[in-house]
Enzyme design. Sequence first.
Site, PDB file in Angstrom:
ATOM      1  N   TYR A   1       4.425  -4.530  78.891  1.00  0.00           N
ATOM      2  CA  TYR A   1       4.886  -3.933  80.156  1.00  0.00           C
ATOM      3  C   TYR A   1       3.820  -3.890  81.248  1.00  0.00           C
ATOM      4  O   TYR A   1       4.080  -3.411  82.350  1.00  0.00           O
ATOM      5  CB  TYR A   1       5.418  -2.516  79.886  1.00  0.00           C
ATOM      6  CG  TYR A   1       6.545  -2.496  78.878  1.00  0.00           C
ATOM      7  CD1 TYR A   1       7.748  -3.147  79.153  1.00  0.00           C
ATOM      8  CD2 TYR A   1       6.422  -1.853  77.653  1.00  0.00           C
ATOM      9  CE1 TYR A   1       8.784  -3.164  78.233  1.00  0.00           C
ATOM     10  CE2 TYR A   1       7.456  -1.849  76.722  1.00  0.00           C
ATOM     11  CZ  TYR A   1       8.626  -2.508  77.024  1.00  0.00           C
ATOM     12  OH  TYR A   1       9.651  -2.524  76.110  1.00  0.00           O
TER      13      TYR A   1
ATOM     14  N   HIS B   1      14.759  -5.698  84.199  1.00  0.00           N
ATOM     15  CA  HIS B   1      13.896  -5.482  83.024  1.00  0.00           C
ATOM     16  C   HIS B   1      12.515  -6.028  83.336  1.00  0.00           C
ATOM     17  O   HIS B   1      12.388  -7.156  83.846  1.00  0.00           O
ATOM     18  CB  HIS B   1      14.466  -6.170  81.783  1.00  0.00           C
ATOM     19  CG  HIS B   1      15.785  -5.604  81.409  1.00  0.00           C
ATOM     20  ND1 HIS B   1      15.902  -4.340  80.876  1.00  0.00           N
ATOM     21  CD2 HIS B   1      17.031  -6.079  81.576  1.00  0.00           C
ATOM     22  CE1 HIS B   1      17.186  -4.078  80.713  1.00  0.00           C
ATOM     23  NE2 HIS B   1      17.897  -5.109  81.125  1.00  0.00           N
TER      24      HIS B   1
HETATM   25  O1  CA2 Z   1      11.652  -4.731  79.778  1.00  0.00           O
HETATM   26  C1  CA2 Z   1      12.190  -3.697  80.140  1.00  0.00           C
HETATM   27  O2  CA2 Z   1      12.105  -3.246  81.282  1.00  0.00           O
HETATM   28  C2  CA2 Z   1      12.972  -2.863  79.112  1.00  0.00           C
HETATM   29  O3  CA2 Z   1      14.107  -2.336  79.763  1.00  0.00           O
HETATM   30  C3  CA2 Z   1      12.034  -1.752  78.657  1.00  0.00           C
HETATM   31  C4  CA2 Z   1      12.606  -0.896  77.541  1.00  0.00           C
HETATM   32  C5  CA2 Z   1      13.166  -1.749  76.408  1.00  0.00           C
HETATM   33  O4  CA2 Z   1      13.837  -0.928  75.460  1.00  0.00           O
HETATM   34  C6  CA2 Z   1      14.115  -2.821  76.906  1.00  0.00           C
HETATM   35  O5  CA2 Z   1      14.531  -3.611  75.811  1.00  0.00           O
HETATM   36  C7  CA2 Z   1      13.452  -3.703  77.943  1.00  0.00           C
HETATM   37  C8  CA2 Z   1      11.556   0.051  76.974  1.00  0.00           C
HETATM   38  C9  CA2 Z   1      10.898   0.934  77.988  1.00  0.00           C
HETATM   39  C10 CA2 Z   1       9.825   1.699  77.321  1.00  0.00           C
HETATM   40  O6  CA2 Z   1       8.682   1.651  78.137  1.00  0.00           O
HETATM   41  C11 CA2 Z   1       7.464   1.821  77.563  1.00  0.00           C
HETATM   42  C12 CA2 Z   1       6.402   1.988  78.425  1.00  0.00           C
HETATM   43  C13 CA2 Z   1       5.149   2.135  77.933  1.00  0.00           C
HETATM   44  C14 CA2 Z   1       4.926   2.141  76.574  1.00  0.00           C
HETATM   45  C15 CA2 Z   1       5.979   1.987  75.723  1.00  0.00           C
HETATM   46  C16 CA2 Z   1       7.252   1.830  76.211  1.00  0.00           C
END
Ligand code: CA2
Length: 144
Positions: A22, A99
Site C-alpha cells: 500500500y 483500490h
Molecule cells: O488495494 C486496496 O485499496 C484494497 O481495497 C485495500 C484493502 C484490501 O482488503 C482490498 O483487497 C484492496 C485493505 C486495506 C487495509 O489497509 C491496510 C493499510 C495498512 C496496513 C495494512 C492494511
Amino acid sequence: MKILVINGPSLNMLGIREPGIYGKRTYAELEKTIYDHCEKQGVTVEIYQSNHEGDIVDKIQAAYGVFDGIVINPAAYTHTSVAILDALKAVGIRTVEVHISDVDKREEFRRISYVGLYAEKTVKGIGFDGYIKAIEYLRNDGKD
Ligand code: CA2
C-alpha cells in the site's frame, strides 16, 4: 460539484504496515492529496473512513440528495458486502470504485467485487492517484 470519498476498514492504517503493498504514505497524506486536488479544481469534497459496514451503509444513505458523486474504496468489504452494494443502488449516486493495490494480481478472493457490480468504473493498482483519477472521471462526466 460535491463528492463524497469513502474509505473502508484499516485504510486509516496506511503507511504504518504493509508498505510493499500500500506504499509508505499515511492516511493523513491521502486526505491531503484529495483535499488539495479538489480545492484546485473547485470541487467540494468530504472524506469519510470507517471500519464498520453498517456505518458505511448509513453514510451512503445520508449522501442521497446531498452529493453528486461517490468515490469508494470499500477495502475488505469490496469482496463481501452486498449491504454496501445495495445502499449504493438505493441512493443511485454515480460511483467510482478505487483500490490502491492491483486486486487482480493478488489472492483469488480479491478478484470478486460486489461494489464493482454498481460502480461506473474501477481504478486499481495506481496508489493514491486512483482517487484523483476517480474524482476526475466524475468531474468530466464519465470521460477519462
Ligand atoms: O488495494 C486496496 O485499496 C484494497 O481495497 C485495500 C484493502 C484490501 O482488503 C482490498 O483487497 C484492496 C485493505 C486495506 C487495509 O489497509 C491496510 C493499510 C495498512 C496496513 C495494512 C492494511
